[in-house]
Design an enzyme around this catalytic site. Sequence first.
Site, PDB file in Angstrom:
ATOM      1  N   GLY A 231      93.893  83.268  38.604  1.00 10.19           N
ATOM      2  CA  GLY A 231      92.837  82.322  38.928  1.00 10.19           C
ATOM      3  C   GLY A 231      93.364  81.002  39.441  1.00 10.19           C
ATOM      4  N   GLY A 257      94.709  81.295  50.467  1.00  9.41           N
ATOM      5  CA  GLY A 257      94.784  79.900  50.031  1.00  9.41           C
ATOM      6  C   GLY A 257      94.003  78.969  50.937  1.00  9.41           C
ATOM      7  N   ASP A 258      93.987  79.279  52.229  1.00  5.45           N
ATOM      8  CA  ASP A 258      93.225  78.466  53.177  1.00  5.45           C
ATOM      9  C   ASP A 258      91.730  78.560  52.883  1.00  5.45           C
ATOM     10  OD1 ASP A 258      95.757  78.247  54.296  1.00  5.45           O
ATOM     11  OD2 ASP A 258      95.378  79.910  55.670  1.00  5.45           O
TER      12      ASP A 258
END
Length: 324
Positions: A231, A257-258
């Site tokens: 998470g 991640g973007d």
Amino acid sequence: MSRPRIAAVSLNSAIDQTVTCPGFALDSVNRAASTRTDAGGKGVNVASFLARFGHDVAVTGLLGRDNAALFEAHFKAAGLHDDCLRIDGATRTNIKIVDPDADTVTDLNFPGAPTSAADLRVVAELLTDLLQGGLKWVALCGSLPRGLKLDAYAGLVALARRSGAKVALDTSGAPLEQALRAAPDLIKPNIDELGALLGRRLTGPDQVVAAAREITRKGIALVAVSMGADGAVLVTPHEAVLAVPPKTQVVSTVGCGDAMVAGLIHADTLGLSLADSARLATAFSLGALGEIGPHLPAPARIEDHARAVTVTVLEDHTKGRIHA
């Protein structure tokens, strides 16, 4: 097109080639089942994800002139404002080899065209023009290309902050360390990057909260720390929450991640609480994990993902420690 309200700066864009190769093995002949090529790089991905959710977004930064056509076609299809500087040479290529049998992703990242301080000055001028149009957010994302000094992001953070825009920064190492002095509003390191920044190994949400709290004391409003399947921990000067996604099949990690950065910016535009921001940003990441290449599913699917994310309050400074 109207004036953009969000700008993403992509200094080291990339062409993402995703190869699906069941049973991939090193030092062996492998046969690809499929391949696809996308215009990418962290800044381009963030811009694309935000445009997918209805935001008016500009992309500025650097593109190699030799293969700019792929990016130009993508910007047009996604409805993005193209404010990128073309430089000599080709934009780099990043290859991801996805093995669905082993549930693994192997990355092979290439260097890009060399750049210069003069190129950065032009990008700063392009960003200044966008800021004069009333930008609300500037996202500075990705590694720095060859030829730029490590303080490149620090100068751009300061430029955006002086104009009243909020700044999201997603980079690592020395460029991140130097840019913190200019106090971006949001940073999104992963757990290893945050540990490297502070010179120690981090394990578990409790240590991540303590480490992120050190960063918020430097004037950073939000530190979002991704921990993969475990998470993400989001920490502000007053709160900390843990968002845990359900188990899901990973189709591709490109843009995961973007997507979280885009989700956090989107959540801010909606005025969401920290807990709801964590839930929505994690849902963005889940959406990216289920797509080949840097793409998000339909908004309705993101809403489904958000309902499946578990959010736990770790700290609330108005009430003391709740959970550890």
